[in-house]
Design a protein around this motif. Structure first.
Motif, short mmCIF file in Angstrom:
data_model
loop_
_atom_site.label_atom_id
_atom_site.label_comp_id
_atom_site.label_asym_id
_atom_site.label_seq_id
_atom_site.Cartn_x
_atom_site.Cartn_y
_atom_site.Cartn_z
N GLY A 15 -8.06 -81.31 -24.48
CA GLY A 15 -9.33 -81.25 -23.77
C GLY A 15 -10.51 -80.92 -24.65
N GLY A 16 -10.35 -81.02 -25.98
CA GLY A 16 -11.45 -80.71 -26.88
C GLY A 16 -11.73 -79.23 -27.02
N LEU A 17 -10.79 -78.37 -26.63
CA LEU A 17 -11.00 -76.93 -26.73
C LEU A 17 -10.78 -76.44 -28.16
N VAL A 18 -11.59 -75.49 -28.58
CA VAL A 18 -11.37 -74.76 -29.82
C VAL A 18 -11.54 -73.28 -29.52
N ALA A 19 -10.79 -72.45 -30.22
CA ALA A 19 -10.84 -71.01 -29.97
C ALA A 19 -10.93 -70.28 -31.30
N ALA A 20 -11.71 -69.21 -31.33
CA ALA A 20 -11.91 -68.40 -32.53
C ALA A 20 -11.52 -66.97 -32.23
N LEU A 21 -10.92 -66.31 -33.23
CA LEU A 21 -10.50 -64.92 -33.07
C LEU A 21 -10.92 -64.13 -34.30
N ASP A 22 -11.72 -63.10 -34.08
CA ASP A 22 -12.17 -62.21 -35.15
C ASP A 22 -11.58 -60.83 -34.88
N VAL A 23 -10.59 -60.45 -35.68
CA VAL A 23 -9.92 -59.16 -35.51
C VAL A 23 -10.51 -58.20 -36.53
N GLY A 24 -11.46 -57.40 -36.10
CA GLY A 24 -12.14 -56.49 -37.00
C GLY A 24 -11.63 -55.06 -36.87
N THR A 25 -12.24 -54.18 -37.64
CA THR A 25 -11.84 -52.78 -37.64
C THR A 25 -12.32 -52.06 -36.39
N THR A 26 -13.47 -52.46 -35.86
CA THR A 26 -14.02 -51.77 -34.69
C THR A 26 -13.98 -52.61 -33.42
N LYS A 27 -13.86 -53.93 -33.53
CA LYS A 27 -13.79 -54.75 -32.32
C LYS A 27 -12.98 -56.02 -32.58
N VAL A 28 -12.41 -56.54 -31.51
CA VAL A 28 -11.74 -57.85 -31.52
C VAL A 28 -12.55 -58.78 -30.63
N ALA A 29 -12.94 -59.93 -31.14
CA ALA A 29 -13.75 -60.88 -30.38
C ALA A 29 -13.05 -62.23 -30.33
N CYS A 30 -13.14 -62.88 -29.18
CA CYS A 30 -12.55 -64.21 -28.99
C CYS A 30 -13.58 -65.10 -28.30
N PHE A 31 -13.85 -66.27 -28.90
CA PHE A 31 -14.73 -67.28 -28.31
C PHE A 31 -13.90 -68.52 -28.00
N ILE A 32 -14.12 -69.10 -26.84
CA ILE A 32 -13.52 -70.37 -26.48
C ILE A 32 -14.65 -71.36 -26.22
N ALA A 33 -14.58 -72.53 -26.84
CA ALA A 33 -15.63 -73.53 -26.70
C ALA A 33 -15.02 -74.91 -26.53
N ARG A 34 -15.83 -75.83 -26.06
CA ARG A 34 -15.40 -77.22 -25.91
C ARG A 34 -16.32 -78.10 -26.73
N VAL A 35 -15.74 -79.11 -27.36
CA VAL A 35 -16.50 -80.04 -28.18
C VAL A 35 -17.09 -81.14 -27.30
N ASP A 36 -18.37 -81.37 -27.45
CA ASP A 36 -19.03 -82.50 -26.80
C ASP A 36 -18.76 -83.74 -27.64
N GLU A 37 -17.95 -84.65 -27.14
CA GLU A 37 -17.53 -85.81 -27.93
C GLU A 37 -18.70 -86.73 -28.28
N ASP A 38 -19.77 -86.71 -27.47
CA ASP A 38 -20.91 -87.58 -27.75
C ASP A 38 -21.77 -87.03 -28.89
N GLY B 260 -21.45 -81.44 -30.73
CA GLY B 260 -21.83 -80.03 -30.64
C GLY B 260 -20.80 -79.21 -29.87
N LEU B 261 -21.03 -77.92 -29.82
CA LEU B 261 -20.11 -77.00 -29.16
C LEU B 261 -20.81 -76.29 -28.02
N ARG B 262 -20.09 -76.14 -26.91
CA ARG B 262 -20.57 -75.33 -25.79
C ARG B 262 -19.56 -74.23 -25.54
N VAL B 263 -20.03 -73.00 -25.59
CA VAL B 263 -19.15 -71.85 -25.39
C VAL B 263 -18.83 -71.73 -23.91
N LEU B 264 -17.53 -71.65 -23.60
CA LEU B 264 -17.07 -71.53 -22.22
C LEU B 264 -16.68 -70.11 -21.86
#
Length: 438
Positions: free
Chosen positions: A28-51, A54-58
């Motif tokens: 489905g064009g999904l991409v996910a990022a994971l930043d495991v830091g010392t003070t916080k863990v962050a996760c972004f999920i986005a979808r690629v616009d095929e046209d 670009g990326l839109r964060v979901l």
């Protein structure tokens, strides 16, 4: 300089290690990022616009990190629990389920190395196979068995000694050269982090040096081309990336971050760590003002009843604790850049990212210590990103998404490792030759 002969048959020990797919797009064009830091863990999920590409964060999820210290896993169970919480929150917001992530790497003492390679092309047109072959020498495992290669980035090509070529494919010449930037990290910390992520039932699609990702998110094109230094001030580490000519040419990590400022406040005022973090966030700064001596802060003491046992200190005393640590951190960054020969390479432009960079006065202090023009960076070129997570603290996670969908010049389409014998190896080589010539 490595010298290759195009006519030599591939050798088994020249083969690059297996690499992940060059474009890390899940179903489905999904991409996910994971930043495991010392003070916080962050996760972004986005979808690629095929046209537009670009990326839109979901979905976005973040959680307080436990079990990490200076970018290293020290308690697997606590890190796993924090990752699960962050990923679950992002999945709930996105209404999607992910099974793989691009991961930021800040631990393991990243090291940069620059190498040159050259091979004969004997007047023929440079083909994909030629580019793959010359880059394969950069992607070989490091000589140190305790380190692992995470990036092999071509920063420039040359044909017959004429450099500055961005893409040599389709050009003619006698000799093809490539200058590559290699980034390696210690294997054990990398495996520990990967193991924890896999325990969360997630595949590690790719690993990206944290300052490289922060630069991808926060730099504009002119800064990447003309030169800029990215300083990512995290909770446990401060990482550095130097960009020039559109590529990252150096990365490094210093094991000092915002968490050390919090510890200094806790020790200097004999107050609990949670209250020290609150004082730093709400009242902290690095530049004193005349009003600081008149602003009085109430500070509870460790082990005492907060309502009855506390002290009062002027805000100026808090600034006197914070400034030396931040100044020391920036001096360490300056010394690192000088030792690597990168202090003047990227000119006088620096960009600050990371949660610790949000302290009042850090930008002005950085200009003084580094002798550079400094601005605060934040994620760019992402649609759908809420204002609460669009600041410097989330630049690395945003950059991981950009890295996941960009054309992977640092990892061209991988070839299967050449086999020592058997029928399949020759058949595959014949197939590739036919594909390239007909």
């Amino acid at each position: 300089m490595l010298m290759l002969d195009r006519t030599d048959p591939p050798r088994v020990h020249d083969a690059p290690a297996p690499q992940p797919p060059p474009v890390l797009r899940r179903r489905g064009g999904l991409v996910a990022a994971l930043d495991v830091g010392t003070t916080k863990v962050a996760c972004f999920i986005a979808r690629v616009d095929e046209d537009s590409g670009g990326l839109r964060v979901l979905g976005v999820g973040h959680h307080r990190s436990r079990g990490m210290r200076t970018g290293l896993v020290v308690n697997r169970d606590e890190v796993e629990a924090a990752i699960r919480q962050a990923v679950s929150a992002a999945e709930d917001m996105a209404g999607e389920t992910i099974d793989g992530v691009v991961v930021a790497v800040s631990g393991g003492a990243p090291e940069s190395q620059r190498i040159d390679a050259e091979m004969a092309v004997t007047g023929h047109q440079v083909r994909d196979a030629d580019v793959r072959r010359i880059l394969a020498f950069g992607r070989r495992p490091p000589e140190d068995p305790d380190r692992e290669l995470i990036h092999c980035i071509p920063v420039g090509y040359a044909i017959d000694g004429a450099d500055g070529i961005i893409d040599p494919r389709g050009m003619f010449g006698e000799r093809l050269g490539a200058r590559m930037h290699l980034v390696s990290v210690a294997s054990a910390p990398l495996r520990n982090l990967s193991t924890v992520i896999e325990r969360c039932h997630l595949d590690v699609d790719n690993r990206v040096a944290a300052p490289y990702a922060a630069g991808l998110a926060s730099l504009v094109e002119d800064e990447r081309d003309l030169g800029a230094t990215v300083i990512d001030m995290g909770g446990g580490t401060t990482s550095v990336a130097v960009f020039l000519g559109g590529h990252v040419v150096h990365v490094g990590v210093i094991p000092v971050g915002g968490g050390h400022v919090t510890s200094d406040i806790a020790q200097g005022l004999s107050t609990p760590l949670a209250n020290a973090e609150r004082l730093k966030t709400m009242y902290g700064g690095t530049i004193a003002s005349p009003a600081d001596s008149r602003e009085i802060l109430r500070v509870p003491l460790v082990g005492e009843d907060e309502d009855t046992q506390s002290i009062e200190v002027p805000r100026s005393y808090l600034v006197q604790i914070i400034r030396p640590r931040v100044e020391e951190t920036l001096e360490l960054v300056h010394g690192h850049l000088k030792a690597a020969g990168m202090d003047q390479v990227a000119g006088r432009r620096a960009v600050l990212t990371g949660g610790a960079s949000q302290l009042t006065g850090v930008r002005e202090l950085a200009e003084l210590v580094l002798d550079k023009q400094v601005r605060c960076g934040r994620p760019l070129r992402l649609r759908g990103l809420a204002e609460s997570v669009a600041g410097p603290a989330f630049a690395t996670c945003a950059g991981l998404l950009s890295h996941a969908v960009q054309e992977h010049v640092d990892r061209p389409d991988p070839e299967d490792p050449p086999r020592a014998g058997g029928l399949l190896g020759p058949v595959e080589r014949i197939g590739r030759w036919l594909k390239e010539h007909f």
